[in-house]
Scaffold this motif. Sequence first.
Motif, PDB file in Angstrom:
ATOM      1  N   UNK A   2      11.989  -8.186 -11.913  1.00 33.79           N
ATOM      2  CA  UNK A   2      11.028  -8.295 -11.268  1.00 33.79           C
ATOM      3  C   UNK A   2      10.989  -9.632 -10.590  1.00 33.79           C
ATOM      4  N   UNK A   3      10.614 -10.177  -9.927  1.00 34.93           N
ATOM      5  CA  UNK A   3      10.567 -11.855  -9.357  1.00 34.93           C
ATOM      6  C   UNK A   3      10.025 -12.362  -9.970  1.00 34.93           C
ATOM      7  N   UNK A   4      10.975 -14.116 -10.673  1.00 37.66           N
ATOM      8  CA  UNK A   4      10.244 -14.470 -11.453  1.00 37.66           C
ATOM      9  C   UNK A   4      10.057 -13.990 -12.625  1.00 37.66           C
ATOM     10  N   UNK A   5      10.856 -12.685 -13.387  1.00 35.20           N
ATOM     11  CA  UNK A   5      11.272 -12.415 -14.623  1.00 35.20           C
ATOM     12  C   UNK A   5      12.252 -11.924 -15.172  1.00 35.20           C
ATOM     13  N   UNK A   6      12.394 -11.860 -16.722  1.00 35.05           N
ATOM     14  CA  UNK A   6      13.931 -11.784 -17.011  1.00 35.05           C
ATOM     15  C   UNK A   6      14.017 -10.474 -16.404  1.00 35.05           C
ATOM     16  N   UNK A   7      15.954  -9.421 -16.556  1.00 33.06           N
ATOM     17  CA  UNK A   7      16.122  -7.894 -16.792  1.00 33.06           C
ATOM     18  C   UNK A   7      15.893  -7.713 -17.450  1.00 33.06           C
ATOM     19  N   UNK A   8      15.424  -6.454 -17.977  1.00 36.59           N
ATOM     20  CA  UNK A   8      14.489  -5.962 -19.270  1.00 36.59           C
ATOM     21  C   UNK A   8      15.087  -4.521 -18.857  1.00 36.59           C
ATOM     22  N   UNK A   9      15.484  -3.908 -19.974  1.00 37.19           N
ATOM     23  CA  UNK A   9      15.810  -2.445 -20.529  1.00 37.19           C
ATOM     24  C   UNK A   9      14.681  -1.537 -19.864  1.00 37.19           C
ATOM     25  N   UNK A  10      15.053  -0.360 -19.672  1.00 35.40           N
ATOM     26  CA  UNK A  10      13.847   0.605 -18.844  1.00 35.40           C
ATOM     27  C   UNK A  10      14.795   1.697 -19.954  1.00 35.40           C
ATOM     28  N   UNK A  11      15.889   2.502 -19.926  1.00 38.10           N
ATOM     29  CA  UNK A  11      16.455   3.771 -20.580  1.00 38.10           C
ATOM     30  C   UNK A  11      17.776   3.538 -20.734  1.00 38.10           C
ATOM     31  N   UNK A  12      18.974   4.187 -21.278  1.00 37.87           N
ATOM     32  CA  UNK A  12      20.016   4.847 -21.719  1.00 37.87           C
ATOM     33  C   UNK A  12      19.750   5.570 -22.397  1.00 37.87           C
ATOM     34  N   UNK A  13      21.330   6.553 -22.122  1.00 36.53           N
ATOM     35  CA  UNK A  13      21.675   7.817 -22.451  1.00 36.53           C
ATOM     36  C   UNK A  13      23.498   7.456 -22.917  1.00 36.53           C
ATOM     37  N   UNK A  14      23.475   8.103 -23.492  1.00 38.00           N
ATOM     38  CA  UNK A  14      24.717   8.395 -24.634  1.00 38.00           C
ATOM     39  C   UNK A  14      25.733   9.263 -23.933  1.00 38.00           C
ATOM     40  N   UNK A  15      26.965   8.754 -23.927  1.00 41.90           N
ATOM     41  CA  UNK A  15      28.285   9.184 -22.901  1.00 41.90           C
ATOM     42  C   UNK A  15      28.007  10.833 -22.598  1.00 41.90           C
ATOM     43  N   UNK A  16      27.670  11.581 -23.564  1.00 44.74           N
ATOM     44  CA  UNK A  16      27.550  13.044 -23.180  1.00 44.74           C
ATOM     45  C   UNK A  16      26.237  13.734 -23.606  1.00 44.74           C
ATOM     46  N   UNK A  17      25.512  13.080 -23.358  1.00 46.02           N
ATOM     47  CA  UNK A  17      24.191  13.212 -22.117  1.00 46.02           C
ATOM     48  C   UNK A  17      23.263  13.482 -23.510  1.00 46.02           C
ATOM     49  N   UNK A  18      23.333  13.816 -24.574  1.00 45.61           N
ATOM     50  CA  UNK A  18      22.834  13.927 -26.633  1.00 45.61           C
ATOM     51  C   UNK A  18      21.482  13.342 -26.655  1.00 45.61           C
TER      52      UNK A  18
END
Length: 126
Positions: A39-55
């Motif tokens: 967001x403007x004026x803020x640091x980049x933040x983590x939202x979500x991640x997914x493994x290589x096989x989607x598991x």
Amino acid sequence: VQLVESGGGLVQAGGFLRLSCAASARTFSSYSKGWFRQAPGKEREFVASISWNGGTTYYADAVKGRFTISRDNAKRTVYLQMFNLKPEDTAVYYCALDPGFRRAALFSMAYEYEHWGPGTQVTVSS
């Protein structure tokens, strides 16, 4: 590897958007992916991640229960479904690749990721 995000836009609070992250490389399926936002004026933040096989998936507390990450390796695409959007979700959303080959663990720190896409703007009005 090149990643390109799409699907951003302007939506009212409580609305829905689905973001896509398309990859250029055939090796896409062997690497975990992450979504981040800034967001403007803020640091980049983590939202979500997914493994290589989607598991396995991993979410930031701020989006848990509202966002869903998924992937279609045949289409070399990762998705982020965003339900019940809030004004505080307004940001540029980026996808990135975890360069660890078929790594089991998922990470939430931006420095663990590479090949960032240019981002897509999400704006949620109140």
